[in-house]
Write a protein that holds these residues in place. Structure first.
Motif, PDB file in Angstrom:
ATOM      1  N   UNK A 167      16.071  58.533  -4.383  1.00 46.86           N
ATOM      2  CA  UNK A 167      15.807  59.945  -4.147  1.00 46.86           C
ATOM      3  C   UNK A 167      16.588  60.722  -5.204  1.00 46.86           C
ATOM      4  N   UNK A 168      15.893  61.313  -6.162  1.00 43.72           N
ATOM      5  CA  UNK A 168      16.568  61.935  -7.299  1.00 43.72           C
ATOM      6  C   UNK A 168      17.418  63.133  -6.878  1.00 43.72           C
ATOM      7  N   UNK A 169      16.958  63.892  -5.901  1.00 46.47           N
ATOM      8  CA  UNK A 169      17.764  65.017  -5.424  1.00 46.47           C
ATOM      9  C   UNK A 169      19.105  64.520  -4.899  1.00 46.47           C
ATOM     10  N   UNK A 170      19.068  63.456  -4.102  1.00 45.78           N
ATOM     11  CA  UNK A 170      20.292  62.879  -3.560  1.00 45.78           C
ATOM     12  C   UNK A 170      21.168  62.342  -4.684  1.00 45.78           C
ATOM     13  N   UNK A 171      20.561  61.644  -5.638  1.00 50.29           N
ATOM     14  CA  UNK A 171      21.328  61.055  -6.733  1.00 50.29           C
ATOM     15  C   UNK A 171      22.035  62.131  -7.554  1.00 50.29           C
ATOM     16  N   UNK A 172      21.343  63.228  -7.817  1.00 45.89           N
ATOM     17  CA  UNK A 172      21.954  64.321  -8.574  1.00 45.89           C
ATOM     18  C   UNK A 172      23.098  64.948  -7.779  1.00 45.89           C
ATOM     19  N   UNK A 173      22.885  65.155  -6.476  1.00 51.01           N
ATOM     20  CA  UNK A 173      23.949  65.706  -5.628  1.00 51.01           C
ATOM     21  C   UNK A 173      25.202  64.832  -5.680  1.00 51.01           C
ATOM     22  N   UNK A 174      25.005  63.517  -5.559  1.00 51.68           N
ATOM     23  CA  UNK A 174      26.143  62.601  -5.555  1.00 51.68           C
ATOM     24  C   UNK A 174      26.846  62.597  -6.910  1.00 51.68           C
ATOM     25  N   UNK A 175      26.087  62.691  -7.995  1.00 50.51           N
ATOM     26  CA  UNK A 175      26.696  62.691  -9.324  1.00 50.51           C
ATOM     27  C   UNK A 175      27.550  63.939  -9.538  1.00 50.51           C
ATOM     28  N   UNK A 176      27.014  65.098  -9.169  1.00 43.90           N
ATOM     29  CA  UNK A 176      27.753  66.344  -9.367  1.00 43.90           C
ATOM     30  C   UNK A 176      28.985  66.398  -8.462  1.00 43.90           C
ATOM     31  N   UNK A 177      28.914  65.743  -7.310  1.00 46.33           N
ATOM     32  CA  UNK A 177      30.053  65.706  -6.397  1.00 46.33           C
ATOM     33  C   UNK A 177      31.279  65.055  -7.033  1.00 46.33           C
ATOM     34  N   UNK A 179      18.812  66.780 -15.194  1.00 49.98           N
ATOM     35  CA  UNK A 179      19.074  67.523 -13.965  1.00 49.98           C
ATOM     36  C   UNK A 179      20.577  67.569 -13.651  1.00 49.98           C
ATOM     37  N   UNK A 180      21.279  66.466 -13.911  1.00 48.74           N
ATOM     38  CA  UNK A 180      22.726  66.461 -13.677  1.00 48.74           C
ATOM     39  C   UNK A 180      23.423  67.445 -14.605  1.00 48.74           C
ATOM     40  N   UNK A 181      23.040  67.460 -15.868  1.00 49.36           N
ATOM     41  CA  UNK A 181      23.649  68.391 -16.821  1.00 49.36           C
ATOM     42  C   UNK A 181      23.388  69.830 -16.398  1.00 49.36           C
ATOM     43  N   UNK A 182      22.155  70.103 -15.968  1.00 48.48           N
ATOM     44  CA  UNK A 182      21.818  71.459 -15.532  1.00 48.48           C
ATOM     45  C   UNK A 182      22.654  71.874 -14.327  1.00 48.48           C
ATOM     46  N   UNK A 183      22.784  70.987 -13.348  1.00 50.71           N
ATOM     47  CA  UNK A 183      23.562  71.305 -12.152  1.00 50.71           C
ATOM     48  C   UNK A 183      25.044  71.457 -12.481  1.00 50.71           C
ATOM     49  N   UNK A 184      25.570  70.568 -13.297  1.00 51.14           N
ATOM     50  CA  UNK A 184      26.992  70.625 -13.627  1.00 51.14           C
ATOM     51  C   UNK A 184      27.321  71.864 -14.449  1.00 51.14           C
ATOM     52  N   UNK A 185      26.387  72.306 -15.279  1.00 51.03           N
ATOM     53  CA  UNK A 185      26.615  73.514 -16.072  1.00 51.03           C
ATOM     54  C   UNK A 185      26.768  74.746 -15.183  1.00 51.03           C
ATOM     55  N   UNK A 186      26.167  74.694 -14.006  1.00 53.67           N
ATOM     56  CA  UNK A 186      26.225  75.835 -13.092  1.00 53.67           C
ATOM     57  C   UNK A 186      27.495  75.862 -12.247  1.00 53.67           C
ATOM     58  N   UNK A 187      28.315  74.815 -12.312  1.00 53.61           N
ATOM     59  CA  UNK A 187      29.553  74.789 -11.545  1.00 53.61           C
ATOM     60  C   UNK A 187      30.488  75.911 -12.004  1.00 53.61           C
ATOM     61  N   UNK A 188      31.144  76.536 -11.051  1.00 54.62           N
ATOM     62  CA  UNK A 188      32.065  77.634 -11.355  1.00 54.62           C
ATOM     63  C   UNK A 188      33.477  77.074 -11.477  1.00 54.62           C
ATOM     64  N   UNK A 189      34.094  77.299 -12.612  1.00 53.55           N
ATOM     65  CA  UNK A 189      35.464  76.844 -12.825  1.00 53.55           C
ATOM     66  C   UNK A 189      36.403  78.039 -12.812  1.00 53.55           C
TER      67      UNK A 189
END
Length: 485
Positions: free
Chosen positions: A266-276, A304-314
């Motif tokens: 499940x790619x959505x799940x995989x991306x969530x776990x990677x960004x976690x 998708x992981x790069x896109x999600x991680x780029x949106x993280x607020x630091x």
């Protein structure tokens, strides 16, 4: 006495139920803004010996209380932690830079649970016993003595109480050396335990550096158990120091865990776990920082992981909107930067980040994702302990498992697949103390926890904790020789 986030904290040691001062001190620096929070008393061999002596003196009476008597006090300690949860959360966030929202919602509730769970477990702990040739064998868990506990800075209070809870529930007394980079909540814990009625000398806290306080503690002849969480090199030094006294050791060390993602996942799940994995700015021993992705989905997953991680607020961890905070200290920041700089010089490519966050400065290192790292290179084999993920691809199941196991560590592994059969098959082949399938960071406190290879020695959790913190005794009763009474 200092004040941090509106909370007053005693900077002296806690030994034998009293505050004890030292002539030396060390500075405590907040990673949020590198501000000097205050100076804490620094222990040496004299203070360590005083703490061990106090623990040994308190041991007989504490052991004699039995699981029920000890459990009542430990539950009051847990209640005290709950009552001061907000203070503990604010202080630890300021001290080690972890997210305040995480401390409030997850970490501090777990700190209290560490006491309640093991207090309850000790009262129910029993072995069914055995019988051989008509002889009855009674197996019991006897308190072992004084436990030395040395804890890290990435989750100082949670990881300390994960050991303190079962050690005290087992009937041992404790000498805790908290991390010099994040020592403050250990001092607050001493106050809470005292207010809850924990007898003097049962819990002692000695602050200081590894060289000045940790070294004399690990080699002290009055120690009966030693639990350490930290790096492999430090574990080697501790093991050598403890060896002449033949002290049983429990080590939870580093990791270089894989996140193994199959094409049927499940790619959505995989991306969530990677960004976690960027949680706590990557300063998590269990983190799955090696993303191993099956070729058919590698391009989409990585994008998708790069896109999600780029949106993280630091930013400031006290802000509820922040996802990624600062690294713990200037030396550690430079260590993480060195890993990435060498990887880039060695041919790796930064898909995201690759350096400090220049808009924040300070100790904020940008969430980083690297591709094309040379097989066997440092960035793929050594623990970075920062917000740095690597991406590699594999062709089939055998290659994926082989790459996952290409590490001297073995703390954890995570795999994502849509096939129950594959999950069973692959999880059996992975070398790790904990394997998560389609999830991450889920574990009952009764389950075993520990690492394979260079990730540690032994297991803790549930009965496994009492196997370590107790002297397990077998008493054999003969059916013959009894007199009527």
């Amino acid at each position: 006495m200092i004040e941090v986030e509106g909370v007053k904290i005693d900077t002296r040691h806690w030994i034998g139920g009293e505050r004890v001062a030292s002539t030396r001190s060390f500075p405590d620096i907040s990673p949020i803004d590198e501000r000097h929070l205050g100076d804490l008393d620094a222990a040496g061999a004299a203070e360590v010996d005083q703490a061990v002596t106090a623990a040994r003196a308190a041991f007989p009476a504490w052991a004699a209380l039995g699981p029920t008597g000890r459990g009542a006090i430990l539950r009051r300690v847990a209640d005290g932690i709950d009552e001061r949860r907000e203070d503990l959360a604010r202080v630890e966030t300021r001290d080690n830079g972890s997210l305040l929202r995480s401390h409030r919602r997850g970490v501090m509730p777990r700190v209290a649970m560490n006491f309640r769970f093991f207090a309850d477990y000790a009262e129910k702990l029993a072995h069914p016993g055995m019988e051989v040739r008509g002889h009855r064998e009674r197996i019991t868990y006897d308190p072992a003595g004084v436990t030395a506990i040395i804890t890290p800075w990435n989750a100082p209070l949670m990881l300390a109480t994960w050991r303190i809870g079962p050690a005290l529930a087992a009937g041992n007394t404790v000498v805790l050396k908290p991390p010099e980079w994040a020592p403050l909540t250990a001092s607050l814990l001493a106050d809470i335990a005292h207010e809850a009625g924990l007898p003097a000398g049962v819990l002692n806290v000695v602050q200081g550096t590894g060289a000045e306080a940790g070294a004399p503690l690990t080699r002290h002849p009055g120690i009966n158990r030693l639990s350490f969480t930290g790096s492999v090199p430090t574990a080697g030094v501790i093991a050598a120091a403890a060896a002449p006294n033949v002290v049983p050791l429990s080590f939870e060390l580093g990791g270089k865990s894989p996140l193994l993602i199959f094409a049927d996942a499940d790619l959505d799940l995989a991306v969530d776990l990677a960004v976690e994995q960027f949680d706590n700015a990557g300063q998590v021993c269990l983190g799955a920082f090696r993303l191993l992705v099956q070729e058919p989905i590698a391009e989409e997953f990585t994008a998708r992981v790069v896109e999600r991680a780029r949106a993280l607020v630091q930013g400031d961890p006290r802000d509820e909107r922040t996802d990624v905070s600062a690294l713990i200290s200037r030396p550690h920041f430079e260590r993480v930067r060195g890993f990435v700089d060498r990887a880039l010089a060695d041919g790796a490519r930064a898909l995201l980040g690759g350096g400090p966050n220049t808009s924040l400065n300070g100790l904020y290192y940008s969430p980083t994702i690297l591709a094309d790292a040379r097989p066997g290179s440092e960035i793929l084999t050594e623990e970075v302990f920062g917000p740095v993920l690597t991406v590699q691809t594999f062709a089939d199941e055998d290659e994926g498992v082989r790459m996952a196991n290409e590490t001297r560590f073995g703390l954890a592994a995570t795999l994502v697949t849509g096939s129950a059969e594959k999950a069973e098959r692959v999880s059996e082949k992975l070398s790790a103390g904990t394997v998560w399938v389609n999830c991450f960071f889920v574990r009952d406190l009764g389950a075993p926890f520990g690492g394979n290879g260079k990730s540690g020695i032994g297991r803790e959790g549930g009965t496994y904790s009492f196997d370590f913190y107790c002297d397990v005794k077998n008493t054999v009763f003969s059916p013959a020789g009894w007199r009527e009474s």
